[in-house]
Design a protein around this motif. Structure first.
Motif, short mmCIF file in Angstrom:
data_model
loop_
_atom_site.label_atom_id
_atom_site.label_comp_id
_atom_site.label_asym_id
_atom_site.label_seq_id
_atom_site.Cartn_x
_atom_site.Cartn_y
_atom_site.Cartn_z
N UNK A 114 1.12 -1.15 -0.17
CA UNK A 114 0.18 0.35 0.31
C UNK A 114 0.75 0.88 0.40
N UNK A 115 0.21 2.18 -0.13
CA UNK A 115 0.48 3.71 0.07
C UNK A 115 0.75 3.93 1.16
N UNK A 116 1.45 4.64 2.20
CA UNK A 116 1.66 5.25 3.44
C UNK A 116 1.52 7.15 2.86
N UNK A 117 1.44 7.36 4.30
CA UNK A 117 1.43 8.88 3.97
C UNK A 117 1.88 9.17 5.66
N UNK A 119 3.74 12.18 7.85
CA UNK A 119 4.32 14.04 7.74
C UNK A 119 4.74 14.30 6.22
N UNK A 120 3.43 14.16 6.04
CA UNK A 120 3.02 14.60 4.21
C UNK A 120 3.78 13.85 3.04
N UNK A 121 4.84 13.11 3.54
CA UNK A 121 5.48 12.17 2.33
C UNK A 121 4.62 10.99 2.54
N UNK A 122 4.53 10.56 1.22
CA UNK A 122 4.03 9.21 1.06
C UNK A 122 5.51 8.72 0.92
N UNK A 123 5.07 6.72 1.16
CA UNK A 123 6.17 6.10 1.23
C UNK A 123 5.12 4.85 0.86
N UNK A 124 5.93 3.50 0.07
CA UNK A 124 4.99 2.08 -0.21
C UNK A 124 5.35 1.88 0.97
N UNK A 125 4.72 0.17 1.71
CA UNK A 125 4.57 0.15 2.84
C UNK A 125 3.95 -1.49 2.14
N UNK A 126 5.07 -2.71 2.76
CA UNK A 126 4.86 -3.86 2.67
C UNK A 126 4.13 -3.67 4.10
N UNK A 127 2.88 -4.52 3.96
CA UNK A 127 2.00 -4.55 5.27
C UNK A 127 1.00 -5.69 5.70
N UNK A 128 1.23 -6.30 6.32
CA UNK A 128 0.30 -7.42 6.74
C UNK A 128 -0.84 -6.77 7.35
#
Length: 158
Positions: A114-117, A119-128
């Motif tokens: 998914x994409x997590x934001x 502090x205003x910055x978007x990051x890809x995130x592999x999440x369970x």
């Protein structure tokens, strides 16, 4: 436990080869995640995240969780409700892996990207995906996500 001010942690990191400056986050942060609903529409879901340097992986609240096959690939269909918000989402399963739960038991979980934001910055995130309804926060951010992105100031929150 020794509690060092954040500037000492930054100096320590620079002494060990970490030359760039990393943003600081607290143990609780305002965040949002981008999820795809059953109609294929991307939805931004605002939530609070617990930052946990003791957790290896990150986890998002989901219930119920159902693995389905589409074109020979595993997808996961899951519900997300926190407070008044209730939605159903679907995502391609990136992997299945045994994860040690907070109670210490090993459980096989589906991981999605998914994409997590934060502090205003978007990051890809592999999440369970996991039922976190008994937890205080729907999103847990673990070491794999934090490493090289943030310094954690355990004395602050958003």
């Amino acid at each position: 436990m020794l509690k060092l001010p954040i500037y000492i942690l930054a100096i320590t990191l620079s002494l060990y080869g970490e030359s760039r400056s990393l943003p600081s986050i607290g143990w609780i942060e305002n965040a949002s995640v981008t999820l795809t609903d059953l109609n294929g529409k991307k939805r931004i879901v605002p939530l609070e995240a617990k930052v946990d340097t003791g957790a290896e992986t990150s986890s998002l609240h989901a219930s119920p969780i159902k693995i389905i096959k589409k074109n020979g690939k595993d997808f996961v269909r899951f519900g997300f409700s926190w407070g008044k918000e209730k939605h159903e989402f679907e995502a391609l399963v990136q992997k299945k892996k045994n994860v040690k739960s907070s109670s210490g038991e090993s459980v096989k979980r589906a991981f999605i990207e998914i994409e997590a934001c934060i502090g205003g910055v978007k990051h890809p995130l592999l999440i369970s995906l996991n039922d976190r309804s008994k937890m205080l926060y729907p999103l847990l951010l673990g070491r794999h996500f934090l490493e090289g992105r943030f310094l954690v100031d355990s004395g602050s929150q958003f």
